[in-house]
Scaffold this motif. Structure first.
Motif, PDB file in Angstrom:
ATOM      1  N   PRO A  49     -10.360   4.018  -9.368  1.00  0.00           N
ATOM      2  CA  PRO A  49     -11.078   2.613  -8.933  1.00  0.00           C
ATOM      3  C   PRO A  49     -10.693   1.183  -8.018  1.00  0.00           C
ATOM      4  O   PRO A  49      -9.655   1.297  -8.178  1.00  0.00           O
ATOM      5  CB  PRO A  49     -11.822   2.050 -10.496  1.00  0.00           C
ATOM      6  CG  PRO A  49     -11.495   2.543 -11.388  1.00  0.00           C
ATOM      7  CD  PRO A  49     -10.228   3.538 -11.029  1.00  0.00           C
ATOM      8  N   LEU A  50     -11.501   1.255  -7.458  1.00  0.00           N
ATOM      9  CA  LEU A  50     -11.112   0.695  -6.111  1.00  0.00           C
ATOM     10  C   LEU A  50      -9.616  -1.067  -6.707  1.00  0.00           C
ATOM     11  O   LEU A  50      -8.759  -1.310  -6.399  1.00  0.00           O
ATOM     12  CB  LEU A  50     -12.006  -0.680  -5.003  1.00  0.00           C
ATOM     13  CG  LEU A  50     -11.748  -1.534  -4.530  1.00  0.00           C
ATOM     14  CD1 LEU A  50     -10.715  -0.233  -3.536  1.00  0.00           C
ATOM     15  CD2 LEU A  50     -12.939  -1.915  -3.184  1.00  0.00           C
ATOM     16  N   MET A  51     -11.203  -2.007  -7.432  1.00  0.00           N
ATOM     17  CA  MET A  51     -10.127  -3.068  -8.710  1.00  0.00           C
ATOM     18  C   MET A  51      -8.995  -3.218  -9.475  1.00  0.00           C
ATOM     19  O   MET A  51      -8.676  -3.662  -9.568  1.00  0.00           O
ATOM     20  CB  MET A  51     -11.053  -3.348  -9.215  1.00  0.00           C
ATOM     21  CG  MET A  51     -12.447  -4.744  -7.736  1.00  0.00           C
ATOM     22  SD  MET A  51     -12.113  -5.723  -6.303  1.00  0.00           S
ATOM     23  CE  MET A  51     -11.634  -6.594  -7.578  1.00  0.00           C
ATOM     24  N   SER A  52      -8.618  -0.797  -9.405  1.00  0.00           N
ATOM     25  CA  SER A  52      -7.992  -1.277 -10.949  1.00  0.00           C
ATOM     26  C   SER A  52      -6.328  -1.357  -9.968  1.00  0.00           C
ATOM     27  O   SER A  52      -5.431  -2.032 -10.978  1.00  0.00           O
ATOM     28  CB  SER A  52      -7.237   0.204 -10.598  1.00  0.00           C
ATOM     29  OG  SER A  52      -7.216   0.858  -9.284  1.00  0.00           O
ATOM     30  N   GLU A  53      -6.136  -1.479  -8.026  1.00  0.00           N
ATOM     31  CA  GLU A  53      -4.797  -1.846  -7.477  1.00  0.00           C
ATOM     32  C   GLU A  53      -4.755  -3.210  -8.276  1.00  0.00           C
ATOM     33  O   GLU A  53      -3.586  -3.707  -8.628  1.00  0.00           O
ATOM     34  CB  GLU A  53      -4.339  -1.354  -6.266  1.00  0.00           C
ATOM     35  CG  GLU A  53      -3.430  -2.123  -5.867  1.00  0.00           C
ATOM     36  CD  GLU A  53      -3.696  -1.918  -4.270  1.00  0.00           C
ATOM     37  OE1 GLU A  53      -2.377  -2.983  -3.539  1.00  0.00           O
ATOM     38  OE2 GLU A  53      -4.527  -0.973  -3.392  1.00  0.00           O
ATOM     39  N   SER A  54      -5.961  -4.131  -7.863  1.00  0.00           N
ATOM     40  CA  SER A  54      -5.472  -5.750  -8.481  1.00  0.00           C
ATOM     41  C   SER A  54      -5.479  -5.874  -9.504  1.00  0.00           C
ATOM     42  O   SER A  54      -4.268  -6.490 -10.052  1.00  0.00           O
ATOM     43  CB  SER A  54      -7.000  -6.232  -7.945  1.00  0.00           C
ATOM     44  OG  SER A  54      -6.877  -6.552  -6.145  1.00  0.00           O
ATOM     45  N   ALA A  55      -6.255  -5.082 -10.278  1.00  0.00           N
ATOM     46  CA  ALA A  55      -5.799  -5.724 -12.230  1.00  0.00           C
ATOM     47  C   ALA A  55      -4.758  -4.954 -12.700  1.00  0.00           C
ATOM     48  O   ALA A  55      -3.585  -5.942 -13.192  1.00  0.00           O
ATOM     49  CB  ALA A  55      -7.124  -4.969 -12.836  1.00  0.00           C
TER      50      ALA A  55
END
Length: 137
Positions: free
Chosen positions: A52-58
């Motif tokens: 998922p796109l947000m997985s990097e920041s998370a």
């Protein structure tokens, strides 16, 4: 006078990410995986195809929280579930990510960094982070 310090090397980070990635592939969950040093700086990072796109920041937030607090991030997720006022206040700290999947990395009892993973369920993230942390020798 020479001072020695235990440090996490790029080779260590590569081994941690390889083990974590292998576990993510085994359970068929694409994830973002990051390793930070003792000061919260990125040593290595990968984002698997399909994560998922947000997985990097998370993932980075989980690793940052684990190294900054010296505790697994699942501890803060549990504390937040038990106390909503705690959860609301603790997340006001910039970068604090209280979700399972971040683990501190210790060598001979010394905090040298952290691994953070994101992209699956909390249980998946913890499983993959644990596989990565166990690769640190």
């Amino acid at each position: 006078m020479v001072t020695q310090r235990l440090v996490l090397t790029l080779e260590d980070a590569d081994a941690i990410l390889a083990a974590a990635r292998a576990k993510a592939v085994e359970i068929n969950v694409p994830m973002a995986l990051t390793v930070l040093d003792h000061a919260g700086q990125t040593i290595a990072f990968i984002k698997m195809n399909g994560s998922p796109l947000m997985s990097e920041s998370a993932a980075k937030g989980k690793a940052y929280t684990a190294v900054g607090m010296g505790r697994p991030t699942s501890r803060w997720e549990d504390a937040g579930a038990a106390s909503p006022s705690f959860a609301a206040s603790i997340t006001s700290i910039p970068g604090f990510t209280p979700f399972g999947g971040g683990l501190p990395l210790l060598v001979d009892g010394t905090l040298v960094g952290a691994v953070g993973v994101s992209g699956g369920s909390t249980d998946d993230d913890i499983l993959v982070a644990t596989a990565g942390a166990q690769a640190l020798t």
